[in-house]
Design a protein around this motif. Structure first.
Motif, PDB file in Angstrom:
ATOM      1  N   CYS A   7     -75.635  57.970   0.688  1.00 56.12           N
ATOM      2  CA  CYS A   7     -74.330  57.322   0.799  1.00 56.12           C
ATOM      3  C   CYS A   7     -73.185  58.204   0.305  1.00 56.12           C
ATOM      4  O   CYS A   7     -73.318  58.946  -0.665  1.00 56.12           O
ATOM      5  N   ASP A   8     -72.053  58.068   0.990  1.00 60.93           N
ATOM      6  CA  ASP A   8     -70.822  58.736   0.568  1.00 60.93           C
ATOM      7  C   ASP A   8     -70.084  57.908  -0.479  1.00 60.93           C
ATOM      8  O   ASP A   8     -69.355  58.455  -1.301  1.00 60.93           O
ATOM      9  N   LEU A   9     -70.258  56.603  -0.415  1.00 60.75           N
ATOM     10  CA  LEU A   9     -69.665  55.679  -1.384  1.00 60.75           C
ATOM     11  C   LEU A   9     -70.704  54.626  -1.738  1.00 60.75           C
ATOM     12  O   LEU A   9     -71.293  53.999  -0.849  1.00 60.75           O
ATOM     13  N   ILE A  10     -70.933  54.438  -3.021  1.00 59.22           N
ATOM     14  CA  ILE A  10     -71.809  53.381  -3.518  1.00 59.22           C
ATOM     15  C   ILE A  10     -70.935  52.353  -4.218  1.00 59.22           C
ATOM     16  O   ILE A  10     -70.118  52.712  -5.070  1.00 59.22           O
ATOM     17  N   ILE A  11     -71.082  51.100  -3.851  1.00 62.92           N
ATOM     18  CA  ILE A  11     -70.359  50.016  -4.509  1.00 62.92           C
ATOM     19  C   ILE A  11     -71.368  49.193  -5.301  1.00 62.92           C
ATOM     20  O   ILE A  11     -72.296  48.613  -4.725  1.00 62.92           O
ATOM     21  N   SER A  12     -71.190  49.150  -6.605  1.00 59.07           N
ATOM     22  CA  SER A  12     -72.082  48.382  -7.468  1.00 59.07           C
ATOM     23  C   SER A  12     -71.459  47.022  -7.737  1.00 59.07           C
ATOM     24  O   SER A  12     -70.406  46.925  -8.364  1.00 59.07           O
ATOM     25  N   ALA A  13     -72.109  45.972  -7.232  1.00 58.53           N
ATOM     26  CA  ALA A  13     -71.606  44.600  -7.397  1.00 58.53           C
ATOM     27  C   ALA A  13     -72.760  43.729  -7.869  1.00 58.53           C
ATOM     28  O   ALA A  13     -73.323  42.935  -7.108  1.00 58.53           O
ATOM     29  N   VAL A  14     -73.123  43.891  -9.138  1.00 57.73           N
ATOM     30  CA  VAL A  14     -74.258  43.180  -9.715  1.00 57.73           C
ATOM     31  C   VAL A  14     -73.781  42.359 -10.905  1.00 57.73           C
ATOM     32  O   VAL A  14     -72.586  42.267 -11.177  1.00 57.73           O
ATOM     33  N   THR A  15     -74.705  41.740 -11.615  1.00 52.83           N
ATOM     34  CA  THR A  15     -74.312  41.001 -12.809  1.00 52.83           C
ATOM     35  C   THR A  15     -73.884  41.977 -13.899  1.00 52.83           C
ATOM     36  O   THR A  15     -74.315  43.135 -13.926  1.00 52.83           O
ATOM     37  N   ALA A  16     -73.059  41.493 -14.814  1.00 53.74           N
ATOM     38  CA  ALA A  16     -72.445  42.365 -15.811  1.00 53.74           C
ATOM     39  C   ALA A  16     -73.476  43.141 -16.615  1.00 53.74           C
ATOM     40  O   ALA A  16     -73.296  44.335 -16.905  1.00 53.74           O
ATOM     41  N   SER A  17     -74.574  42.503 -16.965  1.00 51.18           N
ATOM     42  CA  SER A  17     -75.579  43.156 -17.805  1.00 51.18           C
ATOM     43  C   SER A  17     -76.273  44.316 -17.102  1.00 51.18           C
ATOM     44  O   SER A  17     -76.894  45.169 -17.748  1.00 51.18           O
ATOM     45  N   GLN A  18     -76.177  44.355 -15.767  1.00 49.86           N
ATOM     46  CA  GLN A  18     -76.849  45.395 -14.989  1.00 49.86           C
ATOM     47  C   GLN A  18     -75.949  46.560 -14.608  1.00 49.86           C
ATOM     48  O   GLN A  18     -76.392  47.498 -13.928  1.00 49.86           O
ATOM     49  N   ALA A  19     -74.691  46.536 -15.036  1.00 47.15           N
ATOM     50  CA  ALA A  19     -73.748  47.579 -14.630  1.00 47.15           C
ATOM     51  C   ALA A  19     -74.226  48.968 -15.042  1.00 47.15           C
ATOM     52  O   ALA A  19     -74.248  49.905 -14.226  1.00 47.15           O
ATOM     53  N   VAL A  20     -74.607  49.137 -16.307  1.00 48.72           N
ATOM     54  CA  VAL A  20     -75.060  50.441 -16.783  1.00 48.72           C
ATOM     55  C   VAL A  20     -76.440  50.790 -16.225  1.00 48.72           C
ATOM     56  O   VAL A  20     -76.650  51.921 -15.759  1.00 48.72           O
TER      57      VAL A  20
END
Length: 304
Positions: free
Chosen positions: A69-82
């Motif tokens: 991917c050229d762009l990854i968008i992370s849209a998960v629950t807050a605890s999974q961000a890191v």
């Protein structure tokens, strides 16, 4: 690749937000891939059906998504961000963008950025400033980080409503988190206040008094909306407010309000998981036009 319409975009998290973004991006014939930990479980079938309908390729892992991917968008629950940033960093391509959509504290965003930037990716924090469904891809989005000014016009060219908040990481998230103290706290207070008022039979008097103090707000309508949103999304909101509490701690304050809000949001989520408000996935779930219906269910439950 300069033209974002020719990017391969990857969505990590294929929940409500991920699917909305997928639909709006696919309308522009942008190539999309997605990964969600639920794909391999009992709840994966609806996600697979949605992906097939809109032409979204499903990846078997974070790493395999990141690698193409050229762009990854992370849209998960807050605890999974890191953890998501860590998983994607193992395979992200040099110079690929990583847009962190998650409601995490400034400290968490900085830790995620260190992982992505350390792997030669380009981390940008994103702070979503209101509920996504009414606005869809046009939801107000604050950007932060050293690459924010470069990616802003690229995102807006494919439909986003992005605006740079700061070149410094954490500023956009701080705006989001401080706003959430109020918004998520108001949701929790309305549920607590209205349900208690209903128990004492004084709800009409309470709403009339609120209407006098805040005449611009239709408290009947607002109450129904808050009950709906917390019943449907209380688990995610509770996680977000725990990140809010962490943000308050990072500032040196004790997060009494945020902690209470997180507990109330999680408590409603627990009731929803027990089926108190109807079956998830049905049209009736969390869709009462009168908040009193849901308050009565809560009162009946706690009085048993």
């Amino acid at each position: 690749m300069a033209d974002p319409r020719r990017w391969q975009i990857g969505l990590v998290g294929y929940g409500e937000v991920g699917r909305i973004l997928a639909e709006d991006l696919r309308q522009q014939d942008i190539k999309l891939a997605a990964y969600d930990i639920k794909l391999g479980g009992d709840h994966g079938a609806p996600l697979k059906e949605h992906a097939a309908k809109f032409g979204v390729t499903l990846a078997p892992s974070h790493a395999e998504l990141a690698a193409k991917c050229d762009l990854i968008i992370s849209a998960v629950t807050a605890s999974q961000a890191v953890p998501v940033a860590k998983a994607c960093a193992t395979a992200i391509n040099q110079g690929s963008w990583f847009l962190d959509f998650n409601s995490a504290s400034p400290g968490a965003k900085q830790r995620a950025a260190a992982l992505i930037d350390g792997a030669a990716g380009r981390y940008v924090e994103g702070a979503v400033m209101t509920s996504v469904p009414p606005y869809r891809i046009k939801v107000p989005l604050l950007l932060g980080g050293s690459g924010a000014r470069e990616i802003e016009p690229l995102l807006n060219a494919i439909g986003f409503a992005a605006k740079v908040a700061s070149d410094k990481l954490g500023v956009a998230s701080a705006v989001k988190m401080c706003r959430s103290i109020m918004i998520k706290g108001l949701e929790a207070m309305v549920i607590e206040s209205f349900t208690t008022a209903r128990a004492y039979g004084v709800e009409d008097a309470v709403l009339a008094s609120l209407g006098e103090t805040f005449p611009a707000i239709n408290w009947e309508k607002q109450g129904a909306y808050f009950f709906q949103r917390v019943i449907e999304h209380g688990r995610r909101r509770a996680e977000e407010v725990r990140e809010v509490a962490e943000t308050v701690c990072e500032a040196g304050l004790t997060p009494w309000s945020a902690q209470g809000t997180a507990e109330r949001q999680a408590w409603v989520a627990d009731l929803a998981d027990e089926g108190l408000f109807g079956a998830r996935g049905t049209k009736e779930f969390a869709r009462s036009a009168d908040w009193r219906t849901e308050a009565d269910r809560i009162l009946a439950k706690i009085k048993r």
